[in-house]
Design a protein around this motif. Structure first.
Motif, PDB file in Angstrom:
ATOM      1  N   VAL A   1       4.829  17.016   6.663  1.00  0.00           N
ATOM      2  CA  VAL A   1       3.469  17.094   7.195  1.00  0.00           C
ATOM      3  C   VAL A   1       2.533  16.130   6.334  1.00  0.00           C
ATOM      4  N   TYR A   2       2.709  16.525   4.945  1.00  0.00           N
ATOM      5  CA  TYR A   2       1.918  15.470   4.151  1.00  0.00           C
ATOM      6  C   TYR A   2       2.197  14.131   4.061  1.00  0.00           C
ATOM      7  N   ALA A   3       3.519  14.015   4.397  1.00  0.00           N
ATOM      8  CA  ALA A   3       3.769  12.471   4.629  1.00  0.00           C
ATOM      9  C   ALA A   3       3.305  11.879   5.797  1.00  0.00           C
ATOM     10  N   ARG A   4       3.296  12.646   7.116  1.00  0.00           N
ATOM     11  CA  ARG A   4       2.660  12.075   8.219  1.00  0.00           C
ATOM     12  C   ARG A   4       0.865  11.882   7.745  1.00  0.00           C
ATOM     13  N   LYS A   5       0.405  12.887   6.996  1.00  0.00           N
ATOM     14  CA  LYS A   5      -1.268  12.518   6.653  1.00  0.00           C
ATOM     15  C   LYS A   5      -1.249  11.452   5.780  1.00  0.00           C
ATOM     16  N   GLY A   6      -0.282  11.061   5.268  1.00  0.00           N
ATOM     17  CA  GLY A   6      -0.462   9.792   4.342  1.00  0.00           C
ATOM     18  C   GLY A   6      -0.768  10.431   2.752  1.00  0.00           C
ATOM     19  N   GLU A   7      -0.435  11.577   2.495  1.00  0.00           N
ATOM     20  CA  GLU A   7      -0.605  12.181   1.231  1.00  0.00           C
ATOM     21  C   GLU A   7       0.684  12.301   0.569  1.00  0.00           C
ATOM     22  N   LEU A   8       1.291  11.061   0.032  1.00  0.00           N
ATOM     23  CA  LEU A   8       2.674  10.974  -0.480  1.00  0.00           C
ATOM     24  C   LEU A   8       2.868  11.570  -1.720  1.00  0.00           C
TER      25      LEU A   8
ATOM     26  N   TYR B   1       6.306  18.437  -2.893  1.00  0.00           N
ATOM     27  CA  TYR B   1       7.184  19.669  -1.866  1.00  0.00           C
ATOM     28  C   TYR B   1       8.478  19.178  -1.665  1.00  0.00           C
ATOM     29  N   CYS B   2       8.714  17.730  -1.604  1.00  0.00           N
ATOM     30  CA  CYS B   2      10.078  17.490  -1.286  1.00  0.00           C
ATOM     31  C   CYS B   2      11.041  17.816  -2.755  1.00  0.00           C
TER      32      CYS B   2
ATOM     33  N   LEU C   1      13.181  12.177  -0.439  1.00  0.00           N
ATOM     34  CA  LEU C   1      12.554  11.683  -1.711  1.00  0.00           C
ATOM     35  C   LEU C   1      12.536  10.304  -1.892  1.00  0.00           C
ATOM     36  N   ALA C   2      13.885   9.602  -1.614  1.00  0.00           N
ATOM     37  CA  ALA C   2      13.885   8.067  -1.778  1.00  0.00           C
ATOM     38  C   ALA C   2      12.882   7.120  -0.744  1.00  0.00           C
ATOM     39  N   LEU C   3      12.799   7.927   0.409  1.00  0.00           N
ATOM     40  CA  LEU C   3      11.694   7.470   1.557  1.00  0.00           C
ATOM     41  C   LEU C   3      10.396   7.342   0.911  1.00  0.00           C
ATOM     42  N   LEU C   4      10.077   8.721   0.347  1.00  0.00           N
ATOM     43  CA  LEU C   4       8.791   8.811   0.080  1.00  0.00           C
ATOM     44  C   LEU C   4       8.250   7.759  -1.325  1.00  0.00           C
ATOM     45  N   CYS C   5       9.441   7.819  -2.231  1.00  0.00           N
ATOM     46  CA  CYS C   5       9.244   7.023  -3.256  1.00  0.00           C
ATOM     47  C   CYS C   5       9.128   5.342  -3.060  1.00  0.00           C
ATOM     48  N   LYS C   6       9.894   5.015  -1.885  1.00  0.00           N
ATOM     49  CA  LYS C   6       9.653   3.832  -1.486  1.00  0.00           C
ATOM     50  C   LYS C   6       8.483   3.198  -0.829  1.00  0.00           C
ATOM     51  N   ASP C   7       7.865   4.318   0.012  1.00  0.00           N
ATOM     52  CA  ASP C   7       6.853   4.322   0.650  1.00  0.00           C
ATOM     53  C   ASP C   7       5.534   4.086  -0.323  1.00  0.00           C
ATOM     54  N   SER C   8       5.667   4.638  -1.610  1.00  0.00           N
ATOM     55  CA  SER C   8       4.750   4.954  -2.501  1.00  0.00           C
ATOM     56  C   SER C   8       4.621   3.709  -3.444  1.00  0.00           C
TER      57      SER C   8
END
Length: 371
Positions: free
Chosen positions: A94-101, A107-108, A133-140
């Motif tokens: 949900v936080y990822a969808r909200k853009g709060e990476l 949480y991940c 986690l990798a996807l979140l880091c990539k997007d960040s």
């Protein structure tokens, strides 16, 4: 309560989310009255409501219900339980969808910690956490961290699934994509070739996983300046899409657009113009005459036509793009693209000695940048 829950699920599967929510609420009310708040069934109902709200893009309410579910699960199951990990990952999503990476990543990591304690180091659920986690880091923008997590995933996949598994191929592809983003095309190609070797053993060239690897190959070879090889992969993607999609599908248009851009980079403006026009034709079929993608195609055409020294036609295409963009619902990305088109027109006017018009375009560009 279980009947209401079943009815809610049926309506949810049919896409009737408002009706689904009505039955979820009825189920919840009964559960709360008969079981009390701190009950696993109530936690499951909160989770079901959150999932429905997520499909409705009601992210704040979804987050609220996931957090209620999490509180009950932590109370009844303890901190380190697989069901707690699943809900923690739902909150991360949900936080990822909200853009709060940053919050999504926190949480991940909590979910990963639970899964490591629950399953050990070599389990598919742990691999899934590393991949997220990798996807979140990539997007960040943290590519080195993303690479580390993907390599952790790869190690698990090689141990549990083997070299020739499609999940292993997907991980090789993901690592290749990170190397593209790190501007290391040779390393990217190394991993992408491994991915394709595995994928093509069991999948044909039209499969989405194969097409995705081809797309990353295009990016890698463009970084190397090897336009002919990039074009080979562009044409493979186009062939796959023409075989599996309607000829007026937006992804077919995207393939023509990509071909046009690569031909332009190569300096073949005839081929570039041909493919950009094909992209525009498909998009007109798919979207109609007034759409952001039509404006994008006019910008593409302007760039190609400018490279052909057809100044008046290039300016005309830029003006079409700007007129269309400003007529669409206002969003920041649209104003940025309008500003870019105005700058392009200013450059053309200046290069041909029309300084007054160039100044006007620069002023318009600044106006849109400040919006």
């Amino acid at each position: 309560a279980s009947t209401y829950n079943s009815m809610a699920m049926v309506h949810e599967d049919k896409g009737e989310f408002d009706k689904s929510m009505e039955y979820h609420e009825l189920s919840l009310n009964i559960c709360l009255k008969t079981l009390g708040e701190a009950n696993p069934t109530v936690a499951a109902t909160y989770n079901n409501i959150a999932t429905c709200l997520l499909k409705m893009d009601d992210l704040d309410r979804a987050l609220d219900y996931f957090e209620k579910s999490l509180a009950i699960k932590q109370h009844t199951l303890g901190e380190y339980h697989r069901d707690v990990a699943s809900t923690v990952h739902n909150i991360s999503n949900v936080y990822a969808r909200k853009g709060e990476l940053d919050k999504a990543t926190d949480y991940c990591k909590k979910g990963l910690d639970i899964r490591l304690k629950e399953f050990g180091n070599n389990h598919p659920h742990v691999a899934a956490s590393y991949t997220t986690l990798a996807l979140l880091c990539k997007d960040s923008g943290h590519q080195d961290d993303a690479l580390e997590y993907y390599k952790n995933t790869l190690s698990i996949m090689l141990t549990t699934a083997g070299e020739d598994h499609q999940d292993t191929a997907a991980t090789y592809n993901n690592i290749g994509r990170v190397f593209v983003m790190k501007q290391e095309p040779d390393r990217a190609i190394e991993y992408l070739e491994r991915s394709l070797t595995i994928s093509l053993k069991t999948l044909d060239e039209t499969h989405p996983n194969v097409v995705l690897s081809y797309e990353n190959m295009v990016s890698a070879y463009l970084l190397k300046g090897e336009f002919d090889t990039a074009l080979i992969y562009c044409n493979k993607i186009l062939a796959a899409r023409l075989q599996t999609l309607p000829k007026n599908h937006p992804d077919v248009a995207l393939s023509y657009r990509d071909l046009g851009n690569v031909y332009k980079m190569k300096g073949d403006t005839d081929k570039a113009l041909e493919n950009c026009l094909k992209a525009l034709d498909v998009r007109l079929w798919a979207f109609g005459t007034t759409h952001i993608k039509i404006a994008e195609s006019h910008s593409d055409l302007a760039a190609v036509i400018e490279a052909r020294d057809d100044v008046n036609n290039a300016l005309n295409q830029h003006k079409k793009s700007v007129t269309m963009r400003v007529s669409l619902p206002g969003e920041i990305p649209l104003t940025i693209e309008v500003a870019h088109s105005c700058e392009s027109m200013a450059r053309i006017y200046k290069s041909h000695g029309h300084l007054r018009e160039a100044i006007t375009c620069h002023q318009e560009s600044l106006k849109f940048k400040l919006m």
